[in-house]
Scaffold this motif. Structure first.
Motif, PDB file in Angstrom:
ATOM      1  N   ASN A 198     -15.937   1.902  -2.706  1.00  0.00           N
ATOM      2  CA  ASN A 198     -14.712   2.564  -2.261  1.00  0.00           C
ATOM      3  C   ASN A 198     -13.751   2.767  -3.423  1.00  0.00           C
ATOM      4  O   ASN A 198     -13.318   3.892  -3.713  1.00  0.00           O
ATOM      5  N   TRP A 199     -13.431   1.686  -4.126  1.00  0.00           N
ATOM      6  CA  TRP A 199     -12.432   1.780  -5.194  1.00  0.00           C
ATOM      7  C   TRP A 199     -12.966   2.491  -6.424  1.00  0.00           C
ATOM      8  O   TRP A 199     -12.210   3.169  -7.135  1.00  0.00           O
ATOM      9  N   ALA A 200     -14.257   2.351  -6.681  1.00  0.00           N
ATOM     10  CA  ALA A 200     -14.831   3.037  -7.843  1.00  0.00           C
ATOM     11  C   ALA A 200     -14.700   4.545  -7.681  1.00  0.00           C
ATOM     12  O   ALA A 200     -14.268   5.250  -8.606  1.00  0.00           O
ATOM     13  N   PHE A 201     -15.035   5.053  -6.499  1.00  0.00           N
ATOM     14  CA  PHE A 201     -14.941   6.499  -6.279  1.00  0.00           C
ATOM     15  C   PHE A 201     -13.501   6.958  -6.049  1.00  0.00           C
ATOM     16  O   PHE A 201     -13.141   8.081  -6.406  1.00  0.00           O
ATOM     17  N   THR A 202     -12.683   6.082  -5.482  1.00  0.00           N
ATOM     18  CA  THR A 202     -11.256   6.417  -5.362  1.00  0.00           C
ATOM     19  C   THR A 202     -10.638   6.548  -6.742  1.00  0.00           C
ATOM     20  O   THR A 202      -9.870   7.485  -7.012  1.00  0.00           O
ATOM     21  N   GLY A 203     -10.974   5.622  -7.634  1.00  0.00           N
ATOM     22  CA  GLY A 203     -10.445   5.682  -8.992  1.00  0.00           C
ATOM     23  C   GLY A 203     -10.880   6.945  -9.714  1.00  0.00           C
ATOM     24  O   GLY A 203     -10.089   7.570 -10.432  1.00  0.00           O
TER      25      GLY A 203
ATOM     26  N   SER B 207     -11.020  12.617   6.147  1.00  0.00           N
ATOM     27  CA  SER B 207      -9.976  12.713   5.120  1.00  0.00           C
ATOM     28  C   SER B 207      -8.727  11.970   5.532  1.00  0.00           C
ATOM     29  O   SER B 207      -8.000  11.420   4.687  1.00  0.00           O
ATOM     30  N   VAL B 208      -8.454  11.906   6.846  1.00  0.00           N
ATOM     31  CA  VAL B 208      -7.281  11.176   7.331  1.00  0.00           C
ATOM     32  C   VAL B 208      -7.486   9.672   7.145  1.00  0.00           C
ATOM     33  O   VAL B 208      -6.575   8.947   6.737  1.00  0.00           O
ATOM     34  N   VAL B 209      -8.701   9.196   7.445  1.00  0.00           N
ATOM     35  CA  VAL B 209      -9.001   7.775   7.221  1.00  0.00           C
ATOM     36  C   VAL B 209      -8.842   7.437   5.748  1.00  0.00           C
ATOM     37  O   VAL B 209      -8.301   6.380   5.385  1.00  0.00           O
ATOM     38  N   PHE B 210      -9.297   8.341   4.856  1.00  0.00           N
ATOM     39  CA  PHE B 210      -9.114   8.098   3.425  1.00  0.00           C
ATOM     40  C   PHE B 210      -7.627   8.027   3.084  1.00  0.00           C
ATOM     41  O   PHE B 210      -7.221   7.243   2.229  1.00  0.00           O
TER      42      PHE B 210
ATOM     43  N   PHE C 253     -13.086  15.905  -6.585  1.00  0.00           N
ATOM     44  CA  PHE C 253     -12.117  15.094  -5.842  1.00  0.00           C
ATOM     45  C   PHE C 253     -12.583  14.882  -4.407  1.00  0.00           C
ATOM     46  O   PHE C 253     -12.561  13.747  -3.896  1.00  0.00           O
ATOM     47  N   ASN C 254     -13.025  15.940  -3.738  1.00  0.00           N
ATOM     48  CA  ASN C 254     -13.435  15.828  -2.332  1.00  0.00           C
ATOM     49  C   ASN C 254     -14.692  14.985  -2.162  1.00  0.00           C
ATOM     50  O   ASN C 254     -14.802  14.199  -1.212  1.00  0.00           O
ATOM     51  N   ILE C 255     -15.654  15.129  -3.078  1.00  0.00           N
ATOM     52  CA  ILE C 255     -16.864  14.310  -2.995  1.00  0.00           C
ATOM     53  C   ILE C 255     -16.526  12.836  -3.198  1.00  0.00           C
ATOM     54  O   ILE C 255     -16.990  11.965  -2.452  1.00  0.00           O
ATOM     55  N   ALA C 256     -15.691  12.567  -4.198  1.00  0.00           N
ATOM     56  CA  ALA C 256     -15.318  11.182  -4.490  1.00  0.00           C
ATOM     57  C   ALA C 256     -14.585  10.541  -3.316  1.00  0.00           C
ATOM     58  O   ALA C 256     -14.857   9.392  -2.945  1.00  0.00           O
ATOM     59  N   THR C 257     -13.664  11.285  -2.702  1.00  0.00           N
ATOM     60  CA  THR C 257     -12.923  10.714  -1.575  1.00  0.00           C
ATOM     61  C   THR C 257     -13.815  10.524  -0.347  1.00  0.00           C
ATOM     62  O   THR C 257     -13.640   9.557   0.408  1.00  0.00           O
ATOM     63  N   ALA C 258     -14.787  11.421  -0.153  1.00  0.00           N
ATOM     64  CA  ALA C 258     -15.704  11.278   0.983  1.00  0.00           C
ATOM     65  C   ALA C 258     -16.579  10.038   0.822  1.00  0.00           C
ATOM     66  O   ALA C 258     -16.788   9.277   1.779  1.00  0.00           O
ATOM     67  N   VAL C 259     -17.102   9.811  -0.387  1.00  0.00           N
ATOM     68  CA  VAL C 259     -17.908   8.608  -0.639  1.00  0.00           C
ATOM     69  C   VAL C 259     -17.040   7.358  -0.513  1.00  0.00           C
ATOM     70  O   VAL C 259     -17.456   6.344   0.068  1.00  0.00           O
TER      71      VAL C 259
ATOM     72  N   ASP D   3     -17.660  19.587   6.200  1.00  0.00           N
ATOM     73  CA  ASP D   3     -17.924  20.419   5.021  1.00  0.00           C
ATOM     74  C   ASP D   3     -19.037  19.819   4.163  1.00  0.00           C
ATOM     75  O   ASP D   3     -19.506  18.702   4.398  1.00  0.00           O
ATOM     76  N   GLN D   4     -19.455  20.566   3.143  1.00  0.00           N
ATOM     77  CA  GLN D   4     -20.590  20.149   2.315  1.00  0.00           C
ATOM     78  C   GLN D   4     -20.299  18.890   1.520  1.00  0.00           C
ATOM     79  O   GLN D   4     -21.221  18.108   1.222  1.00  0.00           O
ATOM     80  N   ASP D   5     -19.036  18.636   1.176  1.00  0.00           N
ATOM     81  CA  ASP D   5     -18.701  17.429   0.416  1.00  0.00           C
ATOM     82  C   ASP D   5     -18.868  16.179   1.272  1.00  0.00           C
ATOM     83  O   ASP D   5     -19.336  15.141   0.789  1.00  0.00           O
ATOM     84  N   GLN D   6     -18.481  16.263   2.560  1.00  0.00           N
ATOM     85  CA  GLN D   6     -18.698  15.133   3.454  1.00  0.00           C
ATOM     86  C   GLN D   6     -20.184  14.925   3.724  1.00  0.00           C
ATOM     87  O   GLN D   6     -20.636  13.788   3.894  1.00  0.00           O
ATOM     88  N   ARG D   7     -20.944  16.016   3.750  1.00  0.00           N
ATOM     89  CA  ARG D   7     -22.396  15.876   3.938  1.00  0.00           C
ATOM     90  C   ARG D   7     -23.031  15.138   2.767  1.00  0.00           C
ATOM     91  O   ARG D   7     -23.955  14.343   2.946  1.00  0.00           O
ATOM     92  N   VAL D   8     -22.554  15.396   1.544  1.00  0.00           N
ATOM     93  CA  VAL D   8     -23.066  14.675   0.373  1.00  0.00           C
ATOM     94  C   VAL D   8     -22.872  13.178   0.565  1.00  0.00           C
ATOM     95  O   VAL D   8     -23.784  12.374   0.328  1.00  0.00           O
ATOM     96  N   ALA D   9     -21.669  12.785   1.008  1.00  0.00           N
ATOM     97  CA  ALA D   9     -21.371  11.363   1.211  1.00  0.00           C
ATOM     98  C   ALA D   9     -22.241  10.776   2.323  1.00  0.00           C
ATOM     99  O   ALA D   9     -22.768   9.663   2.194  1.00  0.00           O
TER     100      ALA D   9
END
Length: 463
Positions: A100-105, A205-208, A355-361, A416-422
């Motif tokens: 969580n924090w690694a990808f948030t960072g 995205s709201v949970v993030f 940014f979107n991929i990182a936040t989704a992961v 979206d495709q970024d959430q699908r990656v996660a």
């Protein structure tokens, strides 16, 4: 007078700092950056997503409060997972929190680079990211007191920015300045202009956006008088969630039509720019950079403590357990910082989606953490423990919260495709963590066998 915990940390955080760390965790880039794009996609009904996630966050925080008062620990939910679920759960939740924090960072560093680029387009963005990382790492390595003080002022700036908007937005709506007014909630296509599914798809995205509220629990191990301070800090987070998040998004939807917002622009900048305030973009740019720095700062703090807790149990690299002469977990902080540096490369390969991929992961880690906290509180109650700060409605509210978190994950592949990656990365993470736990278990079994095979002290092998 500062005391020292059994874990080697100093009780250097006071009420003022813990309260502001709690607020800082509840206000982040997810609100300053993400709300505009989600309003543009889901319309005014986005308020319902923030309200639903806010209710879940409320129960998570109260579950955390009950656990913290049961036993304050800088290992936080990792310690509780080990005690109430099992060693494997502590291992898995600890590494998911690190994910969580690694990808948030990574997301925050790319955001800082992009927003500094707004002011200095000729300055290399990768260098901006490294300088920012060097700054927050230095702060974390010097002392926990300095970390707490910096977070205090970071949070103060964020709270000031949100408060100014709430006051201005309320005045605009009450006095119907320009197009502002409650009618914007149903005008321009109605309350659900793009349909209910897109409102549901916005939940990840709201949970993030609510991520990091649990950070206040990790500060418990370095907080003087935790049984006095922690309930106040946790309750403070809860009501601020309602005001800062749900209140802000509601006002955003009423001040301007939802069609006025854009994914690549802060909604607060959009509002103030519409009022003819020329310096609004620069001011909010500064606030967003501050919010991102605050998140990186908190991420290094949290993962440093979690990794040290795991390293002491031989569940993380040995050097992650190193404690400096200043009573700071230097090994864990440096380990996470190296991941931040490696992750910046994502920005070069996928600059529009990084940014979107990182936040989704990162959201996968948030959901895991929240789920572990809520489930551990159920197990705590089953031991017969009764708290002076109980979670309301337990265990029914626990199961409702867990069902909500499961729904968020199940909706990700349909977004979206970024959430699908996660979402499709989740099985890979599960396999990696399982293999890691098997390796740790085998190593422990070998060591146990070696110890058992040794003769008793003072006895010869001949007996």
């Amino acid at each position: 007078m500062r005391t020292q915990s059994d874990e080697g940390y100093k009780h250097a955080l006071g009420n003022r700092q813990v309260q502001m760390i709690a607020i800082g965790g509840a206000i982040g880039v997810g609100l300053f950056l993400g709300a505009g794009g989600r309003l543009a996609a889901a319309g005014p009904a986005l308020v319902l997503s923030y309200a639903a996630a806010g209710v879940a966050a409320f129960f998570v925080m109260r579950a955390l409060g009950e656990l913290v008062l049961y036993r304050p620990a800088s290992g936080s939910f990792v310690e509780y997972a080990g005690e109430f679920i099992g060693p494997w759960a502590a291992f898995a939740s600890g590494w998911m929190y690190w994910i969580n924090w690694a990808f948030t960072g990574i997301a925050e560093l790319t955001a800082i680079a992009a927003y500094v680029h707004y002011w200095a387009p000729a300055f290399p963005e990768w260098l901006t990211a490294l300088i920012s990382l060097g700054f927050v790492m230095t702060v974390n390595l010097l002392s926990v007191r300095m970390f707490g003080e910096l977070e205090f002022w970071f949070a103060m700036l964020k709270v000031l920015a949100i408060t100014v908007f709430l006051v201005v937005g309320l005045v605009l709506v009450v006095f119907a300045v320009g197009d502002a007014g409650p009618q914007n909630l149903v005008a321009h296509g109605g309350f659900f202009p793009t349909g209910v599914p897109l409102v549901l798809m916005s939940l990840q995205s709201v949970v993030f956006a609510y991520a990091s509220i649990e950070l206040v629990g990790i500060t418990a191990g370095e907080t003087a008088r935790p049984h006095e301070i922690m309930p106040k800090a946790i309750n403070g987070v809860v009501w601020r969630i309602g005001i800062f998040y749900v209140g802000s998004v509601t006002l955003l939807a009423m001040v301007l039509p939802w069609t006025a917002y854009q994914a690549d622009t802060s909604p607060f900048v959009t509002v103030f720019s519409g009022l003819g305030v020329p310096w609004a973009a620069d001011a909010m740019n500064l606030v967003v950079i501050t919010a991102a720095l605050s998140s990186c700062n908190s991420g290094l703090y949290a993962t440093g403590r979690i990794l040290r807790s795991m390293a002491m149990k031989q569940e993380a690299p040995r050097f992650a357990g190193a404690l400096s002469s200043r009573h700071v977990p230097i090994g864990g902080i440096v380990f996470t910082a190296l991941m931040f540096v490696a992750g910046v490369a994502l920005f070069y390969f996928l600059p529009e989606r990084a940014f979107n991929i990182a936040t989704a992961v990162a959201s996968l880690g948030v959901i895991t953490t929240w789920g572990v906290l809520v489930f551990c509180q159920i197990r705590l109650r089953r031991t017969g423990h009764r708290s002076d700060f109980p979670m309301p409605g337990s265990p029914y509210t626990n199961w409702l919260t867990l069902a909500f978190l499961a729904l968020v994950v199940l909706l990700m592949p349909f977004a979206d495709q970024d959430q699908r990656v996660a979402f499709y990365l989740a099985p890979a993470l599960a396999i990696a963590i399982t293999l890691g736990w098997l390796a740790v278990s085998r190593r422990r079994a070998r060591r146990a066998g070696t110890v058992a095979a040794q003769p008793f002290p003072g006895r010869s092998s001949a007996g």
